[in-house]
Design an enzyme around this catalytic site. Structure first.
Site, PDB file in Angstrom:
ATOM      1  CG  ASP A   1      -0.372  -0.649   2.632  1.00 15.92           C
ATOM      2  OD1 ASP A   1       0.801  -0.500   2.221  1.00 15.92           O
ATOM      3  OD2 ASP A   1      -1.474  -0.869   3.319  1.00 15.92           O
TER       4      ASP A   1
ATOM      5  CG  ASN B   1      -8.208  -1.669  12.564  1.00 12.90           C
ATOM      6  OD1 ASN B   1      -7.374  -2.095  11.761  1.00 12.90           O
ATOM      7  ND2 ASN B   1      -8.364  -0.651  11.623  1.00 12.90           N
TER       8      ASN B   1
ATOM      9  CG  HIS C   1      -5.733  -2.487   9.193  1.00 12.65           C
ATOM     10  ND1 HIS C   1      -5.650  -1.215   9.009  1.00 12.65           N
ATOM     11  CD2 HIS C   1      -4.790  -2.303   9.141  1.00 12.65           C
ATOM     12  CE1 HIS C   1      -4.619   0.176   9.049  1.00 12.65           C
ATOM     13  NE2 HIS C   1      -3.594  -1.100   9.264  1.00 12.65           N
TER      14      HIS C   1
ATOM     15  CD  GLU D   1      -8.358   0.516   7.686  1.00 13.07           C
ATOM     16  OE1 GLU D   1      -8.095  -0.859   8.459  1.00 13.07           O
ATOM     17  OE2 GLU D   1      -8.041   2.075   8.204  1.00 13.07           O
TER      18      GLU D   1
HETATM   19  P1  PGA Z   1       2.653  -1.388  12.698  1.00 12.47           P
HETATM   20  O1  PGA Z   1       1.343  -1.353  12.066  1.00 12.47           O
HETATM   21  O2  PGA Z   1       3.617  -2.042  12.485  1.00 12.47           O
HETATM   22  O3  PGA Z   1       2.869   0.010  12.824  1.00 12.47           O
HETATM   23  O4  PGA Z   1       1.786  -1.405  13.820  1.00 12.47           O
HETATM   24  C1  PGA Z   1       0.664  -2.852  11.166  1.00 12.47           C
HETATM   25  C2  PGA Z   1      -0.574  -1.840  10.464  1.00 12.47           C
HETATM   26  O5  PGA Z   1      -1.316  -0.933  10.551  1.00 12.47           O
HETATM   27  O6  PGA Z   1      -0.865  -2.605   9.673  1.00 12.47           O
END
Ligand code: PGA
Length: 264
Positions: free
Chosen positions: A67, A137, A139, A144
């Site tokens: 992404d 959450n 994702h 999302e």
């Molecule tokens: P993080 O993010 O590795 O910074 O915890 C993970 C994500 O949001 O996919």
């Protein structure tokens, strides 16, 4: 699904690096799906160390990142282009032409651009090994909650929780992008093998819902239950809310004996 529980973040990173390095050594033309965020930083450090030691060659590898924030150029310090260059690509011998990250600067024809991203993954032969983190959450990528489980690469509006989790990197909230371009859950499920990494108590609920909860678009990572070759590599804190830990340990022991290639 395989669930590998390690003591802490460092062990998670080392174990993930061991598996990624094994995959790269067994297929030099490997197509990697790569992730950003704080979680894979340790993995990238380990891979860089292996490369510097002369133990890992990326000269024939290809990558597709999950992404990118919409509206950020590759030189923006919070862009995922910048992140990947700083934390991985500038330290290893990945051919620049083989690196693919969604372009955050596009401003029209989003669907056509995303379709081309999908086509380039197909043209490269598909993703052999996809690295994932997981959001609080649930994702994966920026899929999302309520993302279609069949979704493909597309423009996606970021959730309130994701904005809250990521805005600390931006000078103020108004600078935090509202949308991103992300591979879809369908795109991720098409990859041949998935490694999901998670560390810390803040991820425990999402990890438990992904592994033991029902498959639901409310927790995008739960869609991985439909993938035939997923390994969760998580630390004790991220494993905190799992109810079947003894069984996961038993599965791992049997896997080591009967199908060790799944762990190599
Ligand atoms: P993080 O993010 O590795 O910074 O915890 C993970 C994500 O949001 O996919």
């Amino acid at each position: 699904m395989l669930v590998v529980i390690k003591k802490d973040y460092e062990e998670v990173s080392r174990e993930a690096a061991r598996m990624v390095a094994g995959a790269v050594r067994s297929k030099s033309r490997i197509v990697l799906g790569l992730a950003t965020g704080s979680t894979p930083l340790g993995l990238y450090k380990e891979l860089i160390a292996l490369h510097r030691a002369g133990d890992l060659d990326f000269s024939r590898a290809t990558s597709f990142n999950l992404d990118e924030y919409l509206g950020l150029s590759a030189s923006h310090p919070q862009s995922y282009h910048f992140f990947m260059k700083q934390n991985f690509f500038s330290h290893v011998n990945f051919p620049p032409d083989n690196i693919h990250i969604p372009d955050g600067t596009i401003s029209h024809d989003y669907d056509a651009y995303c379709e081309r991203y999908e086509q380039s993954i197909k043209a490269a032969g598909g993703i052999d090994l996809q690295i994932l983190g997981i959001g609080r959450n649930g994702h994966v990528g920026f899929n999302e909650p309520t993302s279609s489980l069949a979704s493909r690469t597309r423009l996606k509006a970021l959730s309130r929780e994701t904005v809250e989790d990521n805005r600390h990197s931006f000078a103020n909230e108004s600078e935090m992008p509202k949308c991103a371009i992300t591979m879809g859950i369908g795109t991720i499920l098409d990859s041949r093998r998935v490694l999901l990494l998670a560390s810390g108590r803040s991820k425990a609920a999402a990890v438990a819902r992904a592994i033991e909860g029902p498959i639901t678009s409310s927790v995008s990572a739960s869609a991985l239950q439909m993938h035939p070759d997923v390994t969760f590599i998580i630390d004790e804190d991220a494993a905190y809310s799992l109810t079947q830990r003894d069984y996961y340990r038993h599965v791992l022991e049997m896997t080591h004996i009967f199908t060790p290639e799944r762990l190599s």
